[in-house]
Design an enzyme around this catalytic site. Structure first.
Site, PDB file in Angstrom:
ATOM      1  CE  LYS A  23      -2.267  -0.713   3.773  1.00  0.00           C
ATOM      2  NZ  LYS A  23      -1.673  -1.994   4.164  1.00  0.00           N
ATOM      3  NE  ARG A  98      -4.396   1.752  10.723  1.00  0.00           N
ATOM      4  CZ  ARG A  98      -3.407   0.994  10.323  1.00  0.00           C
ATOM      5  NH1 ARG A  98      -3.490  -0.302  10.411  1.00  0.00           N
ATOM      6  NH2 ARG A  98      -2.315   1.526   9.813  1.00  0.00           N
ATOM      7  NE  ARG A 137       8.618  -5.045   5.940  1.00  0.00           N
ATOM      8  CZ  ARG A 137       7.429  -4.459   6.082  1.00  0.00           C
ATOM      9  NH1 ARG A 137       6.891  -3.808   5.074  1.00  0.00           N
ATOM     10  NH2 ARG A 137       6.755  -4.546   7.207  1.00  0.00           N
ATOM     11  NE  ARG A 143       9.888  -4.017  10.229  1.00  0.00           N
ATOM     12  CZ  ARG A 143       8.994  -3.233   9.643  1.00  0.00           C
ATOM     13  NH1 ARG A 143       9.337  -2.507   8.595  1.00  0.00           N
ATOM     14  NH2 ARG A 143       7.769  -3.148  10.093  1.00  0.00           N
ATOM     15  NE  ARG A 154       2.122  -6.515  11.364  1.00  0.00           N
ATOM     16  CZ  ARG A 154       3.347  -6.566  10.842  1.00  0.00           C
ATOM     17  NH1 ARG A 154       4.336  -7.103  11.521  1.00  0.00           N
ATOM     18  NH2 ARG A 154       3.582  -6.087   9.641  1.00  0.00           N
TER      19      ARG A 154
END
Length: 198
Positions: A23, A98, A137, A143, A154
């Site tokens: 996005k 959201r 990623r 991360r 998530r």
């Protein structure tokens, strides 16, 4: 006749899709091609916190405590951002609304501004492919929060919270679906084509 008459008429946009759908990348590209601002709630938060605005100080107090920033604060920040001059001729919202309450707040804000959404762009992706993409990623960027279990959770939260929003906008005839699994360039073209449809 003005030169802008050939531009797509859909200029007040919302882009939605699960984490890892791309996005952010597509929002920047699309906004640039339409000469409208890409507005992400993350950017708004950072700008308000950095500028130490009243809303920024309030938001920071929640973030520092590890809590979600309440809808009321987020709604006020978005309302303030959408009333700025550069958003008068259009905008692309990324990461907001959201929740159904935020949809209502956005409707109210747009009504105050005498406008409404033109289209909701939905990036559709395959869950397993997105999980792989985000795990990769996470490894590349170091991360620690991008573990498979965290990412799947998530995605579940996204599905729970966002599915009802899609239904609302679907009922208004605003949703345009685009395959988010194609290459970045192909997705950009598909989004532009989706906006040109009437």
């Amino acid at each position: 006749m003005t030169s802008s008459s050939s531009a797509p008429t859909a200029r007040r946009l919302l882009i939605v899709g699960p984490p890892g759908a791309g996005k952010g990348t597509q929002a920047v590209r699309l906004a640039e091609s339409l000469s409208i601002p890409a507005i992400s709630t993350g950017d708004i938060f950072r700008a308000n916190v950095a500028g130490e605005t009243e809303l920024g100080v309030l938001a920071k107090s929640y973030m520092d405590a590890g809590e979600y920033v309440p809808d009321s604060v987020t709604n006020d920040m978005v309302r303030s951002r959408l009333s700025e001059d550069d958003a008068k001729d259009g905008f692309l919202l990324d990461g907001y609304p959201r929740t159904l309450d935020q949809v209502e707040a956005l409707d109210g804000t747009l009504a105050e501004l005498g406008t409404a959404l033109d289209a909701v762009l939905l990036l559709q992706v395959e869950t397993d492919a997105v999980v792989s993409r985000l795990v990769e990623r996470g490894r590349a960027e170091g991360r620690s929060d991008d573990t498979e279990a965290t990412i799947r959770r998530r995605l579940e939260v996204y599905a729970e919270q966002t599915a009802p929003l899609i239904d609302v906008y679907e009922n208004r005839g605003l949703v345009r679906r685009v395959d988010g699994m194609a290459t970045i360039d192909e997705v950009t073209v598909s989004l532009q084509e989706a906006l040109a449809e009437r």
